[in-house]
Enzyme design. Structure first.
Site, PDB file in Angstrom:
ATOM      1  N   LYS A   1       0.846  -1.209   0.000  1.00  0.00           N
ATOM      2  CA  LYS A   1       0.000   0.000   0.000  1.00  0.00           C
ATOM      3  C   LYS A   1       0.878   1.256   0.000  1.00  0.00           C
ATOM      4  O   LYS A   1       2.087   1.165   0.239  1.00  0.00           O
ATOM      5  CB  LYS A   1      -0.910  -0.025   1.233  1.00  0.00           C
ATOM      6  CG  LYS A   1      -0.145  -0.030   2.551  1.00  0.00           C
ATOM      7  CD  LYS A   1      -1.061  -0.280   3.738  1.00  0.00           C
ATOM      8  CE  LYS A   1      -0.258  -0.308   5.021  1.00  0.00           C
ATOM      9  NZ  LYS A   1      -1.089  -0.657   6.175  1.00  0.00           N
TER      10      LYS A   1
ATOM     11  N   ARG B   1     -10.776  -0.260  15.017  1.00  0.00           N
ATOM     12  CA  ARG B   1     -10.736   0.535  13.796  1.00  0.00           C
ATOM     13  C   ARG B   1     -11.734  -0.085  12.812  1.00  0.00           C
ATOM     14  O   ARG B   1     -12.807   0.425  12.631  1.00  0.00           O
ATOM     15  CB  ARG B   1      -9.295   0.538  13.249  1.00  0.00           C
ATOM     16  CG  ARG B   1      -8.894   1.809  12.559  1.00  0.00           C
ATOM     17  CD  ARG B   1      -7.406   1.832  12.237  1.00  0.00           C
ATOM     18  NE  ARG B   1      -6.953   0.642  11.524  1.00  0.00           N
ATOM     19  CZ  ARG B   1      -5.736   0.503  11.013  1.00  0.00           C
ATOM     20  NH1 ARG B   1      -4.847   1.475  11.154  1.00  0.00           N
ATOM     21  NH2 ARG B   1      -5.377  -0.587  10.379  1.00  0.00           N
TER      22      ARG B   1
ATOM     23  N   TYR C   1      16.484  30.145   6.479  1.00  0.00           N
ATOM     24  CA  TYR C   1      15.303  30.873   6.964  1.00  0.00           C
ATOM     25  C   TYR C   1      15.286  30.934   8.485  1.00  0.00           C
ATOM     26  O   TYR C   1      15.529  29.934   9.166  1.00  0.00           O
ATOM     27  CB  TYR C   1      14.027  30.166   6.516  1.00  0.00           C
ATOM     28  CG  TYR C   1      13.724  30.318   5.039  1.00  0.00           C
ATOM     29  CD1 TYR C   1      13.424  31.562   4.500  1.00  0.00           C
ATOM     30  CD2 TYR C   1      13.727  29.205   4.217  1.00  0.00           C
ATOM     31  CE1 TYR C   1      13.126  31.694   3.140  1.00  0.00           C
ATOM     32  CE2 TYR C   1      13.428  29.321   2.860  1.00  0.00           C
ATOM     33  CZ  TYR C   1      13.130  30.579   2.332  1.00  0.00           C
ATOM     34  OH  TYR C   1      12.842  30.693   1.007  1.00  0.00           O
TER      35      TYR C   1
ATOM     36  N   MET D   1      12.245  24.407   1.239  1.00  0.00           N
ATOM     37  CA  MET D   1      11.418  23.562   0.383  1.00  0.00           C
ATOM     38  C   MET D   1      12.278  22.689  -0.547  1.00  0.00           C
ATOM     39  O   MET D   1      11.985  21.513  -0.760  1.00  0.00           O
ATOM     40  CB  MET D   1      10.461  24.416  -0.462  1.00  0.00           C
ATOM     41  CG  MET D   1       9.456  23.601  -1.243  1.00  0.00           C
ATOM     42  SD  MET D   1       8.444  24.593  -2.353  1.00  0.00           S
ATOM     43  CE  MET D   1       7.435  25.508  -1.202  1.00  0.00           C
TER      44      MET D   1
END
Ligand SMILES: *Cc1c(COP(=O)(O)O)cnc(C)c1O
Length: 361
Positions: free
Chosen positions: A35, A130, A256, A304
């Site tokens: 998955k 769940r 930053y 980023m």
């Protein structure tokens, strides 16, 4: 390679981990859980590396379609079942197996005619709360399903909420509560219970099939246990390159927010990987990064598209050098602990813009 950042997928290590899980599974059916794009490693790579698994377990019919198109003729299991009637038709056509966890899914099965029939596994909620029916409802749910034309029930599945390693100090075996909720069902040949943690740490979990996920990718399911002691090997190396070097005087800051300030004259390397690639922005100063055969500290906030490392003590490191963010030398679980999460989250979060490149055979 254009922008130099990539996830090298070590097919030989993935195969090694699969063989290890196979030994632990003994004669039980081994599902390879693929998955979330094979935990970030890529479906293509998983299909190649896990060709010896008995079946592939995933969530999306789309994944299953891809596997069938690529010639996978063995079993495929949908761990969350189907979400609507259209999927049910495709599940039947593709010959997939599906979990049934709720009565609305039984209703859909009853009202959706499927030509070739459907193979289902009843999901039992043994304490995680769940998905699933109560273990004591198994007989009734099974009967209800078997009364529907074309539906074949292959067995039951359950999932552990706590399958980490147990230590004497804890005084409890974490899987025990759920095993006793399963009662006699736990011993049945048609029960599928173990995840990676149960396979590695809990021999007492039996049944006829197992579902191995994170361990296949080389991560210890319990960050307190080193992957090397378990014999697991890294499935992925996230690597990037030094594209600039800055010479700082003591007192000058990096990045930053000027989070990190040089205490001495420093050489700072700029590396082509940032939170836009999946490297956590919350990573603290000092987190290990591998360059030129040694660990150096991350310095300053992760941007980023870039991050910075202190290479003052590694004079041979320079522009053009490849850097490992995590992989064979830096365990992704170590980094995950530094930002308060688990390795699973980091590997799943590698961004689509990072190419997955097969390494090994
Ligand atoms: C993800 C998942 C697994 C695999 O768990 P790991 O801890 O990665 O081995 C097994 N079963 C179910 C139902 C899952 O959702």
């Amino acid at each position: 390679m254009s922008r130099p950042v990539q996830a090298v997928i070590h097919l030989d290590n993935l195969r090694h981990n699969l063989a290890l899980m196979r030994r632990l599974a003994r004669d039980r059916t081994l599902w390879a859980v693929v998955k979330a794009d094979a935990y970030g490693h890529g479906l293509e790579q998983a299909l190649t590396a896990f060709s010896e698994a008995d079946g592939l377990a995933t969530l999306e019919v789309r994944d299953a379609r891809f596997f069938r198109e690529r010639g996978w003729s063995r079993r495929i299991l949908l761990l969350e079942g189907f979400f609507d009637a259209d999927e049910l038709v495709e599940i039947s056509q593709l010959g997939l197996e599906t979990v049934v966890h709720s009565s609305w899914q039984i209703d859909l099965l009853r009202h959706t005619p499927v030509e070739k029939g459907v193979n289902v596994h009843v999901k039992l909620n043994s304490g995680m709360n769940r998905l699933g029916f109560k273990p004591e409802e198994y007989g009734a749910v099974r009967a209800e399903l078997e009364a529907i034309a074309g539906v074949r029930v292959l067995g039951c599945v359950t999932h552990f909420a706590n399958s980490e390693a147990s230590y004497a100090a804890d005084g409890i075996l974490p899987v025990n509560r759920q095993l006793s909720a399963m009662g006699k069902l736990a011993c049945r040949e048609d029960a599928c219970m173990a995840n990676s943690g149960a396979l590695l740490f809990h021999e007492e979990v039996t049944g006829g099939a197992v579902r191995a996920g994170v361990a296949l990718y080389g991560l210890s399911p319990d960050s307190r246990v080193d992957r090397n002691t378990l014999g697991l090997k890294a499935g992925m190396t996230l690597e990037a390159r030094i594209i600039a070097v800055q010479h700082l005087n003591a007192g000058e800051a990096v990045g930053y927010g000027s989070r990190w300030t040089a205490k001495r004259a420093s050489r700072i390397a700029v590396v082509t990987c940032g939170y836009g690639d999946g490297y956590p922005r919350s990573m603290p100063d000092g987190a290990p990064v591998w360059v030129c055969g040694r660990k150096v500290p991350l310095v300053g906030s992760v941007s980023m598209d870039m991050l910075e490392i202190d290479i003052t003590d590694v004079p041979e490191a320079d522009v053009g050098e490849t850097v490992e963010l995590w992989g064979e030398h830096i365990d992704v679980n170590t980094l995950a602990s530094l930002v308060g999460t688990i390795g699973y989250e980091l590997i799943c979060a590698v961004a689509p813009r990072v190419p997955r490149v097969s390494g090994g055979r």
